[in-house]
Scaffold this active site. Structure first.
Site, mmCIF file in Angstrom:
data_model
loop_
_atom_site.group_PDB
_atom_site.id
_atom_site.type_symbol
_atom_site.label_atom_id
_atom_site.label_comp_id
_atom_site.label_asym_id
_atom_site.label_seq_id
_atom_site.Cartn_x
_atom_site.Cartn_y
_atom_site.Cartn_z
ATOM 1 N N LYS A 58 0.832 -1.208 0.000
ATOM 2 C CA LYS A 58 0.000 0.000 0.000
ATOM 3 C C LYS A 58 0.867 1.258 0.000
ATOM 4 O O LYS A 58 0.502 2.268 -0.609
ATOM 5 C CB LYS A 58 -0.959 0.011 1.186
ATOM 6 N N GLY A 188 -0.230 -14.119 -13.132
ATOM 7 C CA GLY A 188 -1.323 -14.167 -12.169
ATOM 8 C C GLY A 188 -2.035 -12.831 -12.062
ATOM 9 O O GLY A 188 -1.441 -11.846 -11.615
ATOM 10 N N GLY A 190 -4.371 -12.110 -10.010
ATOM 11 C CA GLY A 190 -5.062 -12.113 -8.723
ATOM 12 C C GLY A 190 -4.832 -10.772 -8.037
ATOM 13 O O GLY A 190 -4.301 -9.824 -8.644
ATOM 14 N N VAL A 191 -5.196 -10.713 -6.768
ATOM 15 C CA VAL A 191 -5.083 -9.461 -6.022
ATOM 16 C C VAL A 191 -3.640 -8.949 -6.045
ATOM 17 O O VAL A 191 -3.371 -7.781 -6.379
ATOM 18 C CB VAL A 191 -5.503 -9.686 -4.549
ATOM 19 N N ILE A 192 -2.699 -9.818 -5.704
ATOM 20 C CA ILE A 192 -1.311 -9.379 -5.554
ATOM 21 C C ILE A 192 -0.721 -8.974 -6.902
ATOM 22 O O ILE A 192 -0.064 -7.935 -7.025
ATOM 23 C CB ILE A 192 -0.484 -10.491 -4.853
ATOM 24 N N GLU A 211 -2.534 -14.519 -17.315
ATOM 25 C CA GLU A 211 -3.432 -15.209 -16.376
ATOM 26 C C GLU A 211 -4.003 -16.460 -17.043
ATOM 27 O O GLU A 211 -4.596 -16.377 -18.114
ATOM 28 C CB GLU A 211 -4.548 -14.259 -15.935
ATOM 29 N N VAL A 245 1.331 -19.875 -18.377
ATOM 30 C CA VAL A 245 2.792 -19.845 -18.516
ATOM 31 C C VAL A 245 3.336 -21.263 -18.391
ATOM 32 O O VAL A 245 3.011 -21.983 -17.441
ATOM 33 C CB VAL A 245 3.409 -18.908 -17.457
ATOM 34 N N GLY A 280 -0.258 -17.018 -6.271
ATOM 35 C CA GLY A 280 -0.940 -17.451 -5.050
ATOM 36 C C GLY A 280 0.029 -17.742 -3.922
ATOM 37 O O GLY A 280 1.254 -17.618 -4.078
ATOM 38 N N HIS A 453 -23.712 14.949 1.753
ATOM 39 C CA HIS A 453 -23.483 15.394 0.374
ATOM 40 C C HIS A 453 -22.432 16.486 0.372
ATOM 41 O O HIS A 453 -22.492 17.381 1.202
ATOM 42 C CB HIS A 453 -24.791 15.934 -0.219
HETATM 43 P P1 FAD Z 1 1.805 -14.103 8.395
HETATM 44 O O1 FAD Z 1 1.557 -12.657 8.278
HETATM 45 O O2 FAD Z 1 2.417 -14.803 7.234
HETATM 46 O O3 FAD Z 1 2.696 -14.296 9.692
HETATM 47 C C1 FAD Z 1 3.192 -15.532 10.070
HETATM 48 C C2 FAD Z 1 4.420 -15.316 10.938
HETATM 49 O O4 FAD Z 1 4.794 -16.541 11.501
HETATM 50 C C3 FAD Z 1 5.631 -14.806 10.162
HETATM 51 O O5 FAD Z 1 6.124 -13.671 10.789
HETATM 52 C C4 FAD Z 1 6.615 -15.963 10.224
HETATM 53 O O6 FAD Z 1 7.968 -15.539 10.312
HETATM 54 C C5 FAD Z 1 6.208 -16.655 11.519
HETATM 55 N N1 FAD Z 1 6.514 -18.071 11.576
HETATM 56 C C6 FAD Z 1 6.216 -19.039 10.651
HETATM 57 N N2 FAD Z 1 6.597 -20.254 11.110
HETATM 58 C C7 FAD Z 1 7.149 -20.048 12.335
HETATM 59 C C8 FAD Z 1 7.704 -20.917 13.299
HETATM 60 N N3 FAD Z 1 7.719 -22.235 13.134
HETATM 61 N N4 FAD Z 1 8.192 -20.372 14.441
HETATM 62 C C9 FAD Z 1 8.155 -19.035 14.642
HETATM 63 N N5 FAD Z 1 7.625 -18.181 13.764
HETATM 64 C C10 FAD Z 1 7.116 -18.675 12.627
HETATM 65 N N6 FAD Z 1 -4.108 -9.026 3.237
HETATM 66 C C11 FAD Z 1 -5.043 -8.093 3.483
HETATM 67 O O7 FAD Z 1 -5.952 -8.337 4.289
HETATM 68 N N7 FAD Z 1 -4.983 -6.861 2.890
HETATM 69 C C12 FAD Z 1 -4.018 -6.545 2.001
HETATM 70 O O8 FAD Z 1 -3.994 -5.442 1.482
HETATM 71 C C13 FAD Z 1 -3.025 -7.515 1.707
HETATM 72 N N8 FAD Z 1 -2.030 -7.230 0.847
HETATM 73 C C14 FAD Z 1 -1.061 -8.162 0.628
HETATM 74 C C15 FAD Z 1 -0.043 -7.840 -0.256
HETATM 75 C C16 FAD Z 1 0.975 -8.753 -0.510
HETATM 76 C C17 FAD Z 1 2.080 -8.391 -1.457
HETATM 77 C C18 FAD Z 1 0.964 -10.005 0.174
HETATM 78 C C19 FAD Z 1 2.071 -10.988 -0.056
HETATM 79 C C20 FAD Z 1 -0.048 -10.328 1.060
HETATM 80 C C21 FAD Z 1 -1.081 -9.411 1.281
HETATM 81 N N9 FAD Z 1 -2.132 -9.696 2.145
HETATM 82 C C22 FAD Z 1 -3.103 -8.764 2.372
HETATM 83 C C23 FAD Z 1 -2.242 -10.988 2.846
HETATM 84 C C24 FAD Z 1 -1.766 -10.851 4.281
HETATM 85 O O9 FAD Z 1 -0.437 -10.421 4.296
HETATM 86 C C25 FAD Z 1 -1.912 -12.179 4.994
HETATM 87 O O10 FAD Z 1 -3.243 -12.624 4.887
HETATM 88 C C26 FAD Z 1 -1.567 -12.046 6.474
HETATM 89 O O11 FAD Z 1 -0.251 -11.595 6.629
HETATM 90 C C27 FAD Z 1 -1.729 -13.394 7.170
HETATM 91 O O12 FAD Z 1 -1.446 -13.247 8.516
HETATM 92 P P2 FAD Z 1 -0.886 -14.454 9.403
HETATM 93 O O13 FAD Z 1 -0.631 -13.866 10.730
HETATM 94 O O14 FAD Z 1 -1.791 -15.613 9.275
HETATM 95 O O15 FAD Z 1 0.478 -14.904 8.719
HETATM 96 P P1 AMP Z 2 -4.378 -15.374 -6.388
HETATM 97 O O1 AMP Z 2 -4.443 -16.814 -5.945
HETATM 98 O O2 AMP Z 2 -5.638 -14.601 -6.236
HETATM 99 O O3 AMP Z 2 -3.173 -14.658 -5.839
HETATM 100 O O4 AMP Z 2 -4.141 -15.425 -7.953
HETATM 101 C C1 AMP Z 2 -3.123 -16.171 -8.578
HETATM 102 C C2 AMP Z 2 -3.496 -16.346 -10.043
HETATM 103 O O5 AMP Z 2 -2.386 -16.944 -10.739
HETATM 104 C C3 AMP Z 2 -4.692 -17.269 -10.276
HETATM 105 O O6 AMP Z 2 -5.706 -16.539 -10.907
HETATM 106 C C4 AMP Z 2 -4.142 -18.376 -11.169
HETATM 107 O O7 AMP Z 2 -5.058 -18.748 -12.172
HETATM 108 C C5 AMP Z 2 -2.912 -17.729 -11.806
HETATM 109 N N1 AMP Z 2 -1.913 -18.712 -12.274
HETATM 110 C C6 AMP Z 2 -1.441 -19.785 -11.595
HETATM 111 N N2 AMP Z 2 -0.529 -20.468 -12.349
HETATM 112 C C7 AMP Z 2 -0.416 -19.803 -13.546
HETATM 113 C C8 AMP Z 2 0.354 -20.004 -14.760
HETATM 114 N N3 AMP Z 2 1.209 -21.012 -14.906
HETATM 115 N N4 AMP Z 2 0.203 -19.103 -15.764
HETATM 116 C C9 AMP Z 2 -0.658 -18.052 -15.642
HETATM 117 N N5 AMP Z 2 -1.407 -17.828 -14.532
HETATM 118 C C10 AMP Z 2 -1.301 -18.679 -13.501
#
Ligand code: FAD
Ligand code: AMP
Length: 483
Positions: A58, A188, A190-192, A211, A245, A280, A453
């Site tokens: 963000k 992909g 998707g969102v990311i 995609e 891909v 994903g 408004h």
């Molecule tokens: P995580 O945030 O992955 O945290 C898990 C933690 O556990 C990590 O710090 C890891 O180091 C630790 N860990 C793992 N195994 C062990 C172990 N055995 N011992 C000790 N520590 C360990 N979600 C949203 O809601 N809004 C968004 O805008 C959004 N944007 C995103 C953008 C990107 C680029 C990405 C990659 C993800 C985004 N997400 C977003 C998804 C979001 O980041 C995850 O859903 C969220 O972080 C999940 O939280 P969590 O606590 O389950 O896991």
């Molecule tokens: P998300 O799970 O929302 O982060 O989205 C990931 C996207 O990647 C999905 O829409 C998948 O269909 C797409 N995807 C996965 N594997 C491939 C591939 N080999 N080539 C193109 N798109 C892919």
């Protein structure tokens, strides 16, 4: 007993740290184990979300949006300038500062609430014991009345595009580019993929998104998804649907990506300076479970839990990305609160029907509840109202008129079933839908609510009015309602 806790949380992301804080607030003796190591060798809380997910993405989306506005929109407001320049390392450094500040903030919250932070790798043993392996290799075992697994997720890698140091990267690598890639590929849509593709497109990359699926944003309402695709294409994102891909060749500082499509027998190829693999995420459980500890995985590798995040072992819970459900920070945090309260109070629940989804492109895409496709499939009778931002004064004032609000309601009960938005501040508008739906609102409830408004939220008001054919600021397609 120093090695005995009421609750040991493994993982300090938005699921785990929120759970730990809530448990401590409830008077439970709580520890959180986190393996992430920051710059100075210290533990870093916040998980994927704060370090390499929600927050840094963000920060870059906001920076790149400002740059794009300065380049493309200022003139329309009568603002002249002699050219804007982007300093990519400064943009990345700003992002890093925000990340560091938030991660330190979580550490302060741990201190304020009396949560013990343990640095290292946590492992669940049998008999509700947790083993901690520190970075220096020392091992210590803790007894826990309750264990909460919150180890999150990690990016999926695919064989056709193995990651390289600097050309083929995952979402984490895409947050660290030190210059704008001229030709950027994203696998992909998707969102990311869409968010990271947007960041770099706004600052000048020619972005191509490949995609595999034919339907754009298959989980979203398809009317809204189609509208979003139209808008992204207008923004010059080259989104190729049905493009799977199958291989890549890295040479001379570039990558040639090979993909197949349904309408051609031959493989297609496209060359990029950088490639982001955004296909994903998968649950992260490496080294987490001692064989025989009793905690099981499901067939997709997630930790198996019930509706209230209980694993197969009494007193061991799992929350966040490592369990079923959407991989979203707010979903994990709410599960964290629920589990802490379950441990203390024995009753708590999460409403899994009302998890808002947001894609932070510009305009944003956001929704809550059922899509029209889902409602249709359920066989319920329903009614729909839509309203375009092009007819909203505040959107015109902001020069931000792309998109629509769509509200779906039950035909007989009038209860709101879904709110779907592509448009400016879609996330904030959908949040109003979440609140309304949480209180079981009908469209009439929102029709009778006064909206300030001029606001973008008026698009939601008009859309709920349109459900019954009496939107004010557009001709209604439906026959006028009875009311
Ligand atoms: P995580 O945030 O992955 O945290 C898990 C933690 O556990 C990590 O710090 C890891 O180091 C630790 N860990 C793992 N195994 C062990 C172990 N055995 N011992 C000790 N520590 C360990 N979600 C949203 O809601 N809004 C968004 O805008 C959004 N944007 C995103 C953008 C990107 C680029 C990405 C990659 C993800 C985004 N997400 C977003 C998804 C979001 O980041 C995850 O859903 C969220 O972080 C999940 O939280 P969590 O606590 O389950 O896991
Ligand atoms: P998300 O799970 O929302 O982060 O989205 C990931 C996207 O990647 C999905 O829409 C998948 O269909 C797409 N995807 C996965 N594997 C491939 C591939 N080999 N080539 C193109 N798109 C892919």
């Amino acid at each position: 007993m120093p090695n005995k806790f009421d609750v040991v949380v493994i993982g300090g992301g938005p699921a785990g740290y929120v759970c730990a804080i809530r448990a401590a607030q409830l008077g439970l003796k709580t520890a959180c184990i986190e393996k992430w190591t920051g710059d100075k060798g210290k533990p870093q809380l916040g998980g994927t979300c704060l370090n390499v997910g929600c927050i840094p993405s963000k920060a870059l989306l906001d920076s790149s949006h400002k740059f794009h506005e300065a380049e493309a929109d200022f003139k329309q407001h009568g603002i002249e300038h002699s050219g804007v320049k982007l300093d990519v390392p400064a943009m990345i450094a700003r992002k890093n500062k925000i990340v560091a500040k938030l991660c330190m903030g979580v550490e302060s919250l741990f201190k304020a609430n009396g949560v013990t932070l343990l640095h290292g790798m946590g492992k669940v043993l049998a008999g509700k014991q947790v083993e901690l392996t520190r970075n220096d290799g020392s091992v210590e075992t803790f007894d826990a009345e309750n264990i909460v697994i919150a180890t999150g997720s990690t990016p999926v890698e695919i064989p056709p595009t193995p990651l390289t140091d600097d050309i083929i990267v995952d979402s984490t690598g895409a947050l660290e580019f030190q210059e704008v890639p001229e030709r950027l590929g994203v696998i992909g849509a998707g969102v990311i993929g869409l968010e990271l593709g947007s960041v770099w497109a706004r600052v000048g990359s020619k972005v191509t998104v490949l995609e595999a699926q034919d339907a754009f944003l298959a989980a979203a309402d398809q009317q809204v998804a189609k509208e979003a695709l139209k808008i992204f294409k207008k923004q010059k994102l080259d989104i190729r649907m049905g493009a799977r891909v199958v291989g890549s060749d890295v040479a001379n500082g570039e990558v040639a990506v090979r993909y197949t499509t349904a309408d051609s027998e031959e493989e297609q190829s496209v060359t990029f300076d950088k490639l982001i693999v955004a296909v994903g995420r998968r649950p992260y459980t490496e080294g987490l479970l001692e064989p025989g500890c009793g905690v099981n995985l499901d067939e997709r590798g997630f930790i198996f839990v019930d509706e209230q995040c209980r694993t197969d072992v009494p007193g061991v819970f799992a929350i966040g990305d490592v369990v079923r459900g959407p991989m979203l920070a707010h979903k994990g945090s709410e599960e964290g609160v629920m589990v802490a309260e379950l441990i203390k109070e024995k009753t708590a629940q999460v409403n899994y029907d009302l998890i808002p989804s947001v894609i932070y492109t510009h305009p944003e895409v956001a929704w809550v509840g059922q899509t029209e496709e889902e409602v249709k499939a359920s066989g319920e009778s329903y009614k729909v109202g839509t309203f375009p931002f092009a007819a909203i004064g505040r959107a015109l004032a902001a020069n931000d008129t792309d998109g629509i609000v769509k509200v779906i309601a039950h035909e007989e009960t009038d209860r709101i079933l879904g709110v779907h938005v592509v448009g400016p501040s879609a996330a904030e508008i959908v949040q109003q839908g979440v609140i309304a739906m949480e209180f079981g609102s009908s469209t009439e409830d929102l029709q009778l609510t006064m909206f300030a408004h001029p606001t973008l939220s008026e698009a939601l008001h008009e859309a709920v009015l349109a459900v019954d054919g009496h939107a004010i600021h557009m001709p209604n397609r439906k026959p006028r309602g009875k009311k």
